[in-house]
Scaffold this motif. Structure first.
Motif, PDB file in Angstrom:
ATOM      1  N   SER A 180       0.843  -1.191   0.000  1.00 49.68           N
ATOM      2  CA  SER A 180       0.000   0.000   0.000  1.00 49.68           C
ATOM      3  C   SER A 180       0.881   1.245   0.000  1.00 49.68           C
ATOM      4  O   SER A 180       1.993   1.237   0.536  1.00 49.68           O
ATOM      5  N   ASP A 181       0.368   2.325  -0.618  1.00 53.46           N
ATOM      6  CA  ASP A 181       1.079   3.601  -0.653  1.00 53.46           C
ATOM      7  C   ASP A 181       0.726   4.439   0.567  1.00 53.46           C
ATOM      8  O   ASP A 181      -0.413   4.393   1.063  1.00 53.46           O
ATOM      9  N   PHE A 182       1.696   5.269   1.005  1.00 58.93           N
ATOM     10  CA  PHE A 182       1.476   6.114   2.175  1.00 58.93           C
ATOM     11  C   PHE A 182       2.080   7.498   1.959  1.00 58.93           C
ATOM     12  O   PHE A 182       3.136   7.643   1.343  1.00 58.93           O
ATOM     13  N   SER A 183       1.399   8.497   2.490  1.00 60.88           N
ATOM     14  CA  SER A 183       1.905   9.866   2.495  1.00 60.88           C
ATOM     15  C   SER A 183       2.794  10.073   3.711  1.00 60.88           C
ATOM     16  O   SER A 183       2.878   9.211   4.605  1.00 60.88           O
ATOM     17  N   ALA A 184       3.449  11.227   3.775  1.00 58.38           N
ATOM     18  CA  ALA A 184       4.291  11.537   4.927  1.00 58.38           C
ATOM     19  C   ALA A 184       3.465  11.587   6.207  1.00 58.38           C
ATOM     20  O   ALA A 184       3.893  11.080   7.252  1.00 58.38           O
ATOM     21  N   GLY A 214      -0.469   7.469  12.587  1.00 59.97           N
ATOM     22  CA  GLY A 214      -0.997   6.156  12.936  1.00 59.97           C
ATOM     23  C   GLY A 214      -1.614   5.388  11.791  1.00 59.97           C
ATOM     24  O   GLY A 214      -1.928   4.206  11.948  1.00 59.97           O
ATOM     25  N   THR A 215      -1.783   6.031  10.631  1.00 64.83           N
ATOM     26  CA  THR A 215      -2.410   5.347   9.495  1.00 64.83           C
ATOM     27  C   THR A 215      -1.591   4.142   9.052  1.00 64.83           C
ATOM     28  O   THR A 215      -2.131   3.039   8.839  1.00 64.83           O
ATOM     29  N   ALA A 216      -0.277   4.330   8.901  1.00 63.04           N
ATOM     30  CA  ALA A 216       0.577   3.243   8.409  1.00 63.04           C
ATOM     31  C   ALA A 216       0.682   2.107   9.420  1.00 63.04           C
ATOM     32  O   ALA A 216       0.621   0.927   9.051  1.00 63.04           O
ATOM     33  N   THR A 217       0.826   2.431  10.701  1.00 57.02           N
ATOM     34  CA  THR A 217       0.960   1.378  11.708  1.00 57.02           C
ATOM     35  C   THR A 217      -0.360   0.661  11.970  1.00 57.02           C
ATOM     36  O   THR A 217      -0.365  -0.516  12.347  1.00 57.02           O
ATOM     37  N   ILE A 263       8.861   0.216   9.210  1.00 63.22           N
ATOM     38  CA  ILE A 263       8.047  -0.072  10.397  1.00 63.22           C
ATOM     39  C   ILE A 263       8.518  -1.392  10.981  1.00 63.22           C
ATOM     40  O   ILE A 263       8.604  -2.398  10.277  1.00 63.22           O
ATOM     41  N   ASP A 264       8.856  -1.359  12.255  1.00 67.75           N
ATOM     42  CA  ASP A 264       9.383  -2.529  12.945  1.00 67.75           C
ATOM     43  C   ASP A 264       8.386  -2.993  14.013  1.00 67.75           C
ATOM     44  O   ASP A 264       8.167  -2.310  15.009  1.00 67.75           O
ATOM     45  N   VAL A 265       7.771  -4.150  13.775  1.00 68.10           N
ATOM     46  CA  VAL A 265       6.797  -4.744  14.709  1.00 68.10           C
ATOM     47  C   VAL A 265       5.765  -3.698  15.138  1.00 68.10           C
ATOM     48  O   VAL A 265       5.492  -3.499  16.328  1.00 68.10           O
ATOM     49  N   GLY A 266       5.202  -3.001  14.176  1.00 70.21           N
ATOM     50  CA  GLY A 266       4.124  -2.061  14.436  1.00 70.21           C
ATOM     51  C   GLY A 266       4.561  -0.681  14.892  1.00 70.21           C
ATOM     52  O   GLY A 266       3.712   0.155  15.218  1.00 70.21           O
ATOM     53  N   THR A 267       5.866  -0.394  14.895  1.00 69.76           N
ATOM     54  CA  THR A 267       6.375   0.908  15.320  1.00 69.76           C
ATOM     55  C   THR A 267       7.230   1.521  14.219  1.00 69.76           C
ATOM     56  O   THR A 267       8.134   0.858  13.692  1.00 69.76           O
ATOM     57  N   VAL A 268       6.952   2.769  13.877  1.00 70.55           N
ATOM     58  CA  VAL A 268       7.736   3.456  12.863  1.00 70.55           C
ATOM     59  C   VAL A 268       9.149   3.693  13.393  1.00 70.55           C
ATOM     60  O   VAL A 268       9.336   4.162  14.515  1.00 70.55           O
ATOM     61  N   ILE A 269      10.150   3.350  12.592  1.00 66.75           N
ATOM     62  CA  ILE A 269      11.546   3.579  12.963  1.00 66.75           C
ATOM     63  C   ILE A 269      11.830   5.077  12.870  1.00 66.75           C
ATOM     64  O   ILE A 269      11.532   5.714  11.852  1.00 66.75           O
ATOM     65  N   LEU A 270      12.391   5.636  13.937  1.00 67.08           N
ATOM     66  CA  LEU A 270      12.634   7.067  14.011  1.00 67.08           C
ATOM     67  C   LEU A 270      14.102   7.383  14.236  1.00 67.08           C
ATOM     68  O   LEU A 270      14.805   6.645  14.930  1.00 67.08           O
ATOM     69  N   ARG A 271      14.540   8.486  13.677  1.00 65.53           N
ATOM     70  CA  ARG A 271      15.802   9.112  14.015  1.00 65.53           C
ATOM     71  C   ARG A 271      15.509  10.595  14.190  1.00 65.53           C
ATOM     72  O   ARG A 271      14.902  11.213  13.329  1.00 65.53           O
TER      73      ARG A 271
END
Length: 289
Positions: free
Chosen positions: A61-65, A71-74, A111-119
């Motif tokens: 699926s495609d996703f916006s920023a 929470g849409t992507a997760t 996304i790692d196990v339902g969490t967006v990877i952040l820096r």
């Protein structure tokens, strides 16, 4: 007058006793790079920025920023991973330069196990020393180009490729994420196998910390590099280099990245006179230095 809203500017223009709001300012709109990949919206007309694959059922699926942060992507992935199948080009070169990775085992993770990877609190694509994403097309020439990368290394005393212009051997133009004392940044190996380095200004050995790396090549093949806006080394290469596409996360050799890429910008022009302004635009969003 100008009003700052979320690090963008809304210019107010008064005319005939009316106030008209101009569109918000984005990096691509202001500086027109041919190629621009980001986990953020950096072009006013951009919609979807990535296509993800859900590991539970391999759906895409495609996703916006905003989908990545609201929470849409997760919600879509659930407690599963989301890997990047396509990273859309927000630059002026359009879909010709969309990055793709069709092989699941080589797709970077967002996304790692339902969490967006952040820096630095912002989504970032994780490359696990086997991942890469590419397109066999490029606006890059042999001279007059500019590269900007926002990346981090997973560990100290390692080197990984952020960008390469070739996927065949250790040839071509590259930007490295280097946490060794060698300090590699912009590196060009010509088709005769001779390498030319324009290194970082200082060692940057801290793991999982974003670095803003930029490199420039002028009309005389002069190379110059900057890291976190500090002036690095210069060099001049000779001959020509392999230039077949845009490859993030690896070069043609074994130098894969184990770390994150948040943004990569490519100009097919020498933008060194705009360097400070472009770096400020990037740093205002990521707060790297």
């Amino acid at each position: 007058r100008s009003i700052m809203i979320n690090n963008s500017y809304m210019r107010l223009v008064s005319s005939m006793n009316r106030t008209v709001a101009a569109p918000s300012s984005y990096l691509v709109d202001d500086y027109s790079p041919s190629v621009a990949y980001s986990t953020q919206k950096i072009r006013g007309s951009a919609t979807n920025i990535v296509r993800l694959r859900r590991t539970s059922d391999q759906a895409e699926s495609d996703f916006s920023a905003s989908d990545l942060t609201d929470g849409t992507a997760t919600t879509w992935t659930g407690a599963n991973n989301g890997h990047i199948v396509k990273w859309y080009n927000q630059g002026t070169g359009g879909s010709t330069y969309d990055l793709v990775q069709a092989t699941a085992a080589n797709q970077p993770k967002l996304i790692d196990v339902g969490t967006v990877i952040l820096r630095n609190g912002i989504p970032s694509a994780y490359f696990d020393q086997n991942d890469y994403i590419e397109v066999s097309n490029t606006p890059l020439g042999q001279t007059d180009f500019s590269l900007f990368g926002v990346s981090s290394s997973f560990a100290t005393n390692t080197i990984g490729t952020v960008f390469a212009s070739s996927n065949t051997g250790n040839v071509g133009a590259r930007i490295y994420q280097d946490t060794r004392s060698i300090k590699r940044n912009l590196f060009i190996t010509n088709t005769s196998g001779t390498g030319y380095a324009a290194d970082m200004s200082t060692t940057r050995t801290t793991a999982q910390t974003l670095t803003l790396l930029s490199g420039f090549v002028d009309s005389s093949k002069g190379m110059s590099s900057f890291d976190n806006s500090a002036t690095g080394a210069t060099n001049t290469f000779t001959g020509t280099f392999s230039n077949t596409g845009i490859y993030l996360g690896r070069t043609g050799g074994a130098t894969y990245l184990k770390g994150c890429i948040s943004e990569f910008i490519l100009f097919a022009t020498d933008e060194i006179t705009n360097r400070s302004a472009i770096e400020t635009n990037i740093n205002d969003r990521y707060t790297i230095y």
